[in-house]
Design a protein around this motif. Structure first.
Motif, PDB file in Angstrom:
ATOM      1  N   HIS A  59     -23.641  15.510  26.911  1.00 50.14           N
ATOM      2  CA  HIS A  59     -23.880  14.838  28.054  1.00 50.14           C
ATOM      3  C   HIS A  59     -24.259  16.315  28.956  1.00 50.14           C
ATOM      4  CE1 HIS A  59     -21.549  11.463  26.846  1.00 50.14           C
ATOM      5  NE2 HIS A  59     -22.119  10.798  27.727  1.00 50.14           N
ATOM      6  N   GLY A  60     -25.519  16.235  29.755  1.00 48.32           N
ATOM      7  CA  GLY A  60     -25.777  17.705  30.535  1.00 48.32           C
ATOM      8  C   GLY A  60     -24.354  17.845  31.562  1.00 48.32           C
ATOM      9  N   THR A  61     -23.980  16.537  32.016  1.00 47.28           N
ATOM     10  CA  THR A  61     -22.740  16.522  33.233  1.00 47.28           C
ATOM     11  C   THR A  61     -21.483  17.142  32.429  1.00 47.28           C
ATOM     12  OG1 THR A  61     -22.654  14.214  32.664  1.00 47.28           O
ATOM     13  CG2 THR A  61     -23.812  14.865  34.610  1.00 47.28           C
ATOM     14  N   MET A  62     -21.332  16.651  31.222  1.00 51.44           N
ATOM     15  CA  MET A  62     -20.174  17.191  30.485  1.00 51.44           C
ATOM     16  C   MET A  62     -20.152  18.607  30.331  1.00 51.44           C
ATOM     17  SD  MET A  62     -18.478  16.130  27.010  1.00 51.44           S
ATOM     18  CE  MET A  62     -19.511  17.463  25.683  1.00 51.44           C
ATOM     19  N   THR A  63     -21.194  19.138  29.797  1.00 56.70           N
ATOM     20  CA  THR A  63     -21.484  20.571  29.707  1.00 56.70           C
ATOM     21  C   THR A  63     -21.287  21.274  30.898  1.00 56.70           C
ATOM     22  OG1 THR A  63     -23.406  20.237  27.888  1.00 56.70           O
ATOM     23  CG2 THR A  63     -23.176  22.351  28.806  1.00 56.70           C
ATOM     24  N   PHE A  64     -21.778  20.870  32.021  1.00 55.14           N
ATOM     25  CA  PHE A  64     -21.685  21.499  33.503  1.00 55.14           C
ATOM     26  C   PHE A  64     -20.115  21.464  33.582  1.00 55.14           C
ATOM     27  CE2 PHE A  64     -21.197  20.538  37.944  1.00 55.14           C
ATOM     28  CZ  PHE A  64     -21.517  21.793  38.442  1.00 55.14           C
ATOM     29  N   ALA A  65     -19.563  20.259  33.539  1.00 53.88           N
ATOM     30  CA  ALA A  65     -18.122  20.169  34.145  1.00 53.88           C
ATOM     31  C   ALA A  65     -17.277  21.016  33.157  1.00 53.88           C
ATOM     32  CB  ALA A  65     -17.521  18.913  33.820  1.00 53.88           C
ATOM     33  N   ILE A  66     -17.260  21.164  32.011  1.00 50.14           N
ATOM     34  CA  ILE A  66     -16.428  21.987  30.965  1.00 50.14           C
ATOM     35  C   ILE A  66     -17.037  23.504  31.325  1.00 50.14           C
ATOM     36  CG2 ILE A  66     -16.031  22.909  28.589  1.00 50.14           C
ATOM     37  CD1 ILE A  66     -16.105  19.764  27.852  1.00 50.14           C
ATOM     38  N   GLY A  67     -18.140  23.812  31.306  1.00 50.68           N
ATOM     39  CA  GLY A  67     -18.593  25.171  31.696  1.00 50.68           C
ATOM     40  C   GLY A  67     -18.174  25.877  32.788  1.00 50.68           C
ATOM     41  N   VAL A  68     -18.259  24.916  33.910  1.00 44.95           N
ATOM     42  CA  VAL A  68     -17.815  25.403  35.112  1.00 44.95           C
ATOM     43  C   VAL A  68     -16.173  25.631  35.022  1.00 44.95           C
ATOM     44  CG1 VAL A  68     -17.516  24.754  37.604  1.00 44.95           C
ATOM     45  CG2 VAL A  68     -19.639  24.802  36.480  1.00 44.95           C
ATOM     46  N   GLY A  69     -15.586  24.363  34.587  1.00 45.35           N
ATOM     47  CA  GLY A  69     -14.208  24.211  34.314  1.00 45.35           C
ATOM     48  C   GLY A  69     -13.814  25.444  33.635  1.00 45.35           C
ATOM     49  N   LEU A  70     -14.191  26.364  32.713  1.00 47.26           N
ATOM     50  CA  LEU A  70     -13.754  27.332  32.027  1.00 47.26           C
ATOM     51  C   LEU A  70     -13.534  28.311  33.081  1.00 47.26           C
ATOM     52  CD1 LEU A  70     -15.883  27.153  28.820  1.00 47.26           C
ATOM     53  CD2 LEU A  70     -13.358  26.781  28.876  1.00 47.26           C
ATOM     54  N   THR A  71     -14.187  28.446  34.153  1.00 50.31           N
ATOM     55  CA  THR A  71     -14.239  29.539  35.150  1.00 50.31           C
ATOM     56  C   THR A  71     -12.999  29.347  36.012  1.00 50.31           C
ATOM     57  OG1 THR A  71     -15.534  28.600  37.069  1.00 50.31           O
ATOM     58  CG2 THR A  71     -16.650  29.764  35.142  1.00 50.31           C
ATOM     59  N   ALA A  72     -12.284  28.271  36.018  1.00 50.33           N
ATOM     60  CA  ALA A  72     -11.178  27.991  36.961  1.00 50.33           C
ATOM     61  C   ALA A  72      -9.769  28.623  36.812  1.00 50.33           C
ATOM     62  CB  ALA A  72     -10.873  26.618  36.873  1.00 50.33           C
ATOM     63  N   THR A  73      -9.924  29.644  35.892  1.00 53.93           N
ATOM     64  CA  THR A  73      -8.729  30.586  35.594  1.00 53.93           C
ATOM     65  C   THR A  73      -8.602  31.631  36.567  1.00 53.93           C
ATOM     66  OG1 THR A  73     -10.067  32.054  34.146  1.00 53.93           O
ATOM     67  CG2 THR A  73      -9.051  30.398  32.879  1.00 53.93           C
ATOM     68  N   GLN A  74      -9.603  31.754  37.599  1.00 54.83           N
ATOM     69  CA  GLN A  74      -9.488  32.589  38.394  1.00 54.83           C
ATOM     70  C   GLN A  74      -9.767  31.955  39.772  1.00 54.83           C
ATOM     71  OE1 GLN A  74     -11.381  36.783  37.974  1.00 54.83           O
ATOM     72  NE2 GLN A  74     -12.146  36.467  40.339  1.00 54.83           N
ATOM     73  N   ILE A  75      -8.550  31.802  40.742  1.00 54.94           N
ATOM     74  CA  ILE A  75      -8.687  30.988  41.971  1.00 54.94           C
ATOM     75  C   ILE A  75      -8.748  32.052  43.210  1.00 54.94           C
ATOM     76  CG2 ILE A  75      -7.854  29.312  43.284  1.00 54.94           C
ATOM     77  CD1 ILE A  75      -8.790  28.226  40.459  1.00 54.94           C
ATOM     78  N   ASN A  76      -9.559  31.856  43.927  1.00 55.64           N
ATOM     79  CA  ASN A  76      -9.315  32.592  45.310  1.00 55.64           C
ATOM     80  C   ASN A  76      -9.479  31.580  46.521  1.00 55.64           C
ATOM     81  OD1 ASN A  76      -9.901  34.327  47.552  1.00 55.64           O
ATOM     82  ND2 ASN A  76     -12.008  34.728  47.081  1.00 55.64           N
TER      83      ASN A  76
END
Length: 147
Positions: A59-76
């Motif tokens: 699913h495109g929405t899954m690719t988006f959610a996981i791809g963006v979720g991977l960036t959540a290791t750095q929180i500002n």
């Protein structure tokens, strides 16, 4: 990891790369259940054998959610999401693909509607293990200006 940054602390062109994550059958099933999207391109192996890719696509929405979720290791704590623009899926993701995301600071400007905030645009590119872009979007952050 928390990294506190004001708008002035961002630099055009700075990049960061996430760890990889392998996409599984479970990801497909769970995402379909969460969204109600049981479209055969994602869920029907036999149907997909008749299509150009020959296999189920994420699913495109899954690719988006996981791809963006991977960036959540750095929180500002001084920034929050304003939105996403230019979302595209140039290549499909398949079960067994390992994806990672690269974030590049692509633009910065003062926010025209909110005093005390600037907009930082993160060019967000998700790649598969072959280096092919599978997702691109621009993540717009509202970031506090230094007082």
């Amino acid at each position: 990891m928390e990294i506190e940054q004001c708008y002035e602390d961002y630099t055009l062109g700075d990049t960061r790369k996430t760890n990889g994550r392998t996409i599984t059958e479970t990801d497909f099933v769970v995402h379909a259940g969460h969204t109600g999207d049981f479209f055969p391109h994602h869920m029907d192996t036999e149907f997909c054998k008749t299509l150009p890719f020959g296999q189920r696509i994420a699913h495109g929405t899954m690719t988006f959610a996981i791809g963006v979720g991977l960036t959540a290791t750095q929180i500002n704590p001084r920034a929050f999401t304003y939105g996403y623009e230019r979302l595209r899926f140039p290549k499909p993701v398949f079960i067994g693909d390992t994806i990672h995301t690269v974030v590049t600071i692509g633009a910065m400007k003062l926010d025209p509607k909110r005093d005390g905030f600037g907009q930082v645009v993160e060019k967000t590119e998700t790649f598969n293990q072959r280096g092919e872009t599978v997702m691109y979007c621009e993540h717009i952050l509202l970031v506090e200006l230094r007082k």
